[in-house]
Motif scaffolding. Structure first.
Motif, PDB file in Angstrom:
ATOM      1  N   PHE A  74       1.079  -1.275   0.019  1.00 32.89           N
ATOM      2  CA  PHE A  74      -0.055  -0.118   0.062  1.00 32.89           C
ATOM      3  C   PHE A  74       0.886   1.241   0.005  1.00 32.89           C
ATOM      4  O   PHE A  74       0.656   2.145  -0.697  1.00 32.89           O
ATOM      5  CB  PHE A  74      -1.006   0.035   1.291  1.00 32.89           C
ATOM      6  CG  PHE A  74      -1.716   1.354   1.465  1.00 32.89           C
ATOM      7  CD1 PHE A  74      -2.584   1.737   0.538  1.00 32.89           C
ATOM      8  CD2 PHE A  74      -1.429   2.193   2.456  1.00 32.89           C
ATOM      9  CE1 PHE A  74      -3.420   2.930   0.719  1.00 32.89           C
ATOM     10  CE2 PHE A  74      -1.907   3.331   2.667  1.00 32.89           C
ATOM     11  CZ  PHE A  74      -2.996   3.626   1.709  1.00 32.89           C
TER      12      PHE A  74
ATOM     13  N   SER B 246       2.476   1.690  -3.475  1.00 32.12           N
ATOM     14  CA  SER B 246       1.515   2.095  -4.568  1.00 32.12           C
ATOM     15  C   SER B 246       1.317   3.676  -4.317  1.00 32.12           C
ATOM     16  O   SER B 246       1.232   4.333  -5.145  1.00 32.12           O
ATOM     17  CB  SER B 246       0.030   1.487  -4.224  1.00 32.12           C
ATOM     18  OG  SER B 246      -0.395   1.809  -3.124  1.00 32.12           O
TER      19      SER B 246
ATOM     20  N   TYR C  33      -6.289   8.252  -7.353  1.00 36.46           N
ATOM     21  CA  TYR C  33      -5.349   7.138  -6.740  1.00 36.46           C
ATOM     22  C   TYR C  33      -6.695   6.073  -6.338  1.00 36.46           C
ATOM     23  O   TYR C  33      -6.294   4.871  -6.466  1.00 36.46           O
ATOM     24  CB  TYR C  33      -4.917   7.329  -5.400  1.00 36.46           C
ATOM     25  CG  TYR C  33      -4.088   6.480  -4.649  1.00 36.46           C
ATOM     26  CD1 TYR C  33      -2.970   5.801  -5.103  1.00 36.46           C
ATOM     27  CD2 TYR C  33      -4.924   5.772  -3.586  1.00 36.46           C
ATOM     28  CE1 TYR C  33      -2.567   4.703  -4.444  1.00 36.46           C
ATOM     29  CE2 TYR C  33      -4.388   4.868  -2.678  1.00 36.46           C
ATOM     30  CZ  TYR C  33      -3.204   4.246  -2.992  1.00 36.46           C
ATOM     31  OH  TYR C  33      -2.638   3.150  -2.518  1.00 36.46           O
TER      32      TYR C  33
ATOM     33  N   TRP D 176      -7.340   3.975  -9.518  1.00 39.54           N
ATOM     34  CA  TRP D 176      -6.310   3.333  -9.813  1.00 39.54           C
ATOM     35  C   TRP D 176      -6.111   2.330  -9.201  1.00 39.54           C
ATOM     36  O   TRP D 176      -6.115   0.992  -9.598  1.00 39.54           O
ATOM     37  CB  TRP D 176      -5.208   4.280 -10.024  1.00 39.54           C
ATOM     38  CG  TRP D 176      -3.880   3.461 -10.244  1.00 39.54           C
ATOM     39  CD1 TRP D 176      -3.574   2.903 -11.627  1.00 39.54           C
ATOM     40  CD2 TRP D 176      -2.691   3.093  -9.641  1.00 39.54           C
ATOM     41  NE1 TRP D 176      -2.422   2.449 -11.542  1.00 39.54           N
ATOM     42  CE2 TRP D 176      -1.672   2.558 -10.363  1.00 39.54           C
ATOM     43  CE3 TRP D 176      -2.538   3.400  -8.138  1.00 39.54           C
ATOM     44  CZ2 TRP D 176      -0.588   1.795  -9.839  1.00 39.54           C
ATOM     45  CZ3 TRP D 176      -1.164   2.775  -7.732  1.00 39.54           C
ATOM     46  CH2 TRP D 176      -0.406   2.212  -8.473  1.00 39.54           C
ATOM     47  N   ILE D 177      -6.129   2.413  -7.715  1.00 40.47           N
ATOM     48  CA  ILE D 177      -5.652   1.155  -6.755  1.00 40.47           C
ATOM     49  C   ILE D 177      -7.037   0.176  -6.920  1.00 40.47           C
ATOM     50  O   ILE D 177      -6.876  -1.147  -6.771  1.00 40.47           O
ATOM     51  CB  ILE D 177      -5.606   1.580  -5.327  1.00 40.47           C
ATOM     52  CG1 ILE D 177      -4.697   0.605  -4.688  1.00 40.47           C
ATOM     53  CG2 ILE D 177      -6.624   1.976  -4.733  1.00 40.47           C
ATOM     54  CD1 ILE D 177      -3.369   0.210  -5.181  1.00 40.47           C
TER      55      ILE D 177
ATOM     56  N   LEU E 198      -6.585  -1.765  -9.949  1.00 43.29           N
ATOM     57  CA  LEU E 198      -5.715  -2.735  -9.816  1.00 43.29           C
ATOM     58  C   LEU E 198      -5.895  -4.120  -8.898  1.00 43.29           C
ATOM     59  O   LEU E 198      -5.656  -4.976  -9.280  1.00 43.29           O
ATOM     60  CB  LEU E 198      -4.338  -2.018  -9.259  1.00 43.29           C
ATOM     61  CG  LEU E 198      -3.065  -2.540  -9.401  1.00 43.29           C
ATOM     62  CD1 LEU E 198      -2.541  -2.858 -10.600  1.00 43.29           C
ATOM     63  CD2 LEU E 198      -1.914  -1.619  -8.632  1.00 43.29           C
ATOM     64  N   VAL E 199      -6.578  -3.639  -7.817  1.00 41.78           N
ATOM     65  CA  VAL E 199      -6.958  -5.006  -7.082  1.00 41.78           C
ATOM     66  C   VAL E 199      -8.100  -5.858  -7.894  1.00 41.78           C
ATOM     67  O   VAL E 199      -7.847  -6.953  -7.745  1.00 41.78           O
ATOM     68  CB  VAL E 199      -7.774  -4.425  -5.754  1.00 41.78           C
ATOM     69  CG1 VAL E 199      -8.403  -5.476  -4.910  1.00 41.78           C
ATOM     70  CG2 VAL E 199      -6.812  -3.545  -4.802  1.00 41.78           C
TER      71      VAL E 199
ATOM     72  N   MET F  25       5.432  -0.847 -10.036  1.00 49.97           N
ATOM     73  CA  MET F  25       4.455  -1.716  -8.934  1.00 49.97           C
ATOM     74  C   MET F  25       5.006  -3.154  -8.992  1.00 49.97           C
ATOM     75  O   MET F  25       5.144  -3.763  -7.797  1.00 49.97           O
ATOM     76  CB  MET F  25       3.264  -1.455  -8.958  1.00 49.97           C
ATOM     77  CG  MET F  25       2.161  -2.202  -7.898  1.00 49.97           C
ATOM     78  SD  MET F  25       2.478  -1.001  -6.632  1.00 49.97           S
ATOM     79  CE  MET F  25       1.462  -1.971  -5.287  1.00 49.97           C
TER      80      MET F  25
END
Length: 322
Positions: free
Chosen positions: A17, A20, A67, A70-71, A74-75, A295
């Protein structure tokens, strides 16, 4: 051991975390935005169209919203889209991953095939002519920048002698999946793998040499010799096993480094892997690709640390990690 492994995996979650957040902030601090690379590829796009695209993609939203989006993607496995290559980042990385894997495995295998015998011989015959020759090689390898050595190898064996290809991973026109296809891929792999391995052997040789020298002076080795154990068995069963501990400590990093890509080697030899893709994405300002590759490198580093600890405790039974 299992408790330790589970605990380390749980610790990796907040580490990822934080990583990221840092990657996202650094990407935002770079000049331009996600559409900058696309604008360079098509300079005739009007400012109005670009403004509409930025609004559509949410590039004008606050940083925390960008953010979170994006995260969240990504998950869920959505790595985004490359604005330069016009395809998904996952597909783009997947098309380069095999080449990076082949090159990484070749460099890793050659590195150990060269460095382990040289390190053992150098430590066993300390201060001999052989030891001085091997040590001189390590000093020369350490002092030579990778990009200079790679350029020299490419110039001599690629351009001057013409023994190996100077770019690419396979010749055009060869049918994929055939025997000639894989033979040609191996032919393209030889020169960059040798260049990468010859420079990578320095640390392993020095670590192993020093460990052999230190281990042969320890009490358990003297005891084995006093009992009449042959010198060959003293080295193979007592000295070598304990001397390999530093190499085992770095093995996890080396294994995960197989997928990390080699920026200089791939760029100099024109080898289409993740390292070359990373450099191209930076120059083209393809931020969606850059952030995912960074990442991925961070994730591989964390996994490498975990693997190194596990391998080290497995090689040496005296080390028990609770």
């Amino acid at each position: 051991m299992w408790k330790f492994t589970l605990r380390r995996i749980l610790i990796m979650i907040p580490q990822l975390f934080v990583l990221s957040v840092l990657i996202f902030l650094l990407a935002k601090a770079m000049p331009g935005d996600a559409l900058t690379g696309a604008m360079q590829a098509n300079p005739n796009v009007s400012p109005q169209v670009l403004a509409e695209q930025r609004e559509k993609l949410g590039l004008n939203d606050p940083a925390w919203q960008q953010y979170g989006r994006w995260i969240g993607n990504l998950v869920q496995g959505d790595l985004g889209k490359s604005y330069v290559h016009k395809i998904g980042v996952a597909d783009l990385i997947g098309s380069r991953l095999a080449n990076t894997f082949y090159l990484g495995v070749a460099i890793l295998v050659l590195t150990y095939l060269i460095s382990i015998p040289l390190g053992i011989l150098s430590g066993r015959y300390q201060n001999s002519l052989l030891d001085k020759t091997i040590t001189g090689y390590t000093y020369l390898s350490f002092a030579t920048p990778l990009f200079i050595f790679a350029l020299l190898i490419l110039f001599v064996f690629g351009f001057q002698l013409g023994w190996f290809p100077t770019s690419g991973s396979v010749d055009v026109g060869i049918d994929p999946g055939s025997g000639s296809y894989y033979a040609n891929k191996f032919y393209h792999l030889i020169l960059p793998a040798i260049a990468g391995a010859l420079v990578s052997t320095t640390a392993t040789i020095q670590y192993l040499r020093n460990e052999v020298i230190d281990t042969r002076l320890k009490d358990f080795v003297k005891t084995a010799r006093s009992k009449g154990v042959p010198e060959s068995k003293v080295y193979s069963k007592h000295i070598l096993r304990n001397s390999l501990l530093p190499i085992a400590a770095f093995l996890g990093y080396d294994l995960t480094g197989v997928l990390a890509g080699n920026l200089f080697i791939e760029s100099i030899f024109g080898y289409p892997g993740l390292g070359q893709l990373f450099l191209q994405s930076i120059t083209q300002r393809d931020y969606s690709v850059v952030t995912i590759l960074v990442m991925l490198s961070g994730l591989l580093a964390l996994i490498g640390t975990l693997l190194s600890d596990i391998i080290l405790s497995w090689v040496d039974p005296r080390i028990r990690i609770g």
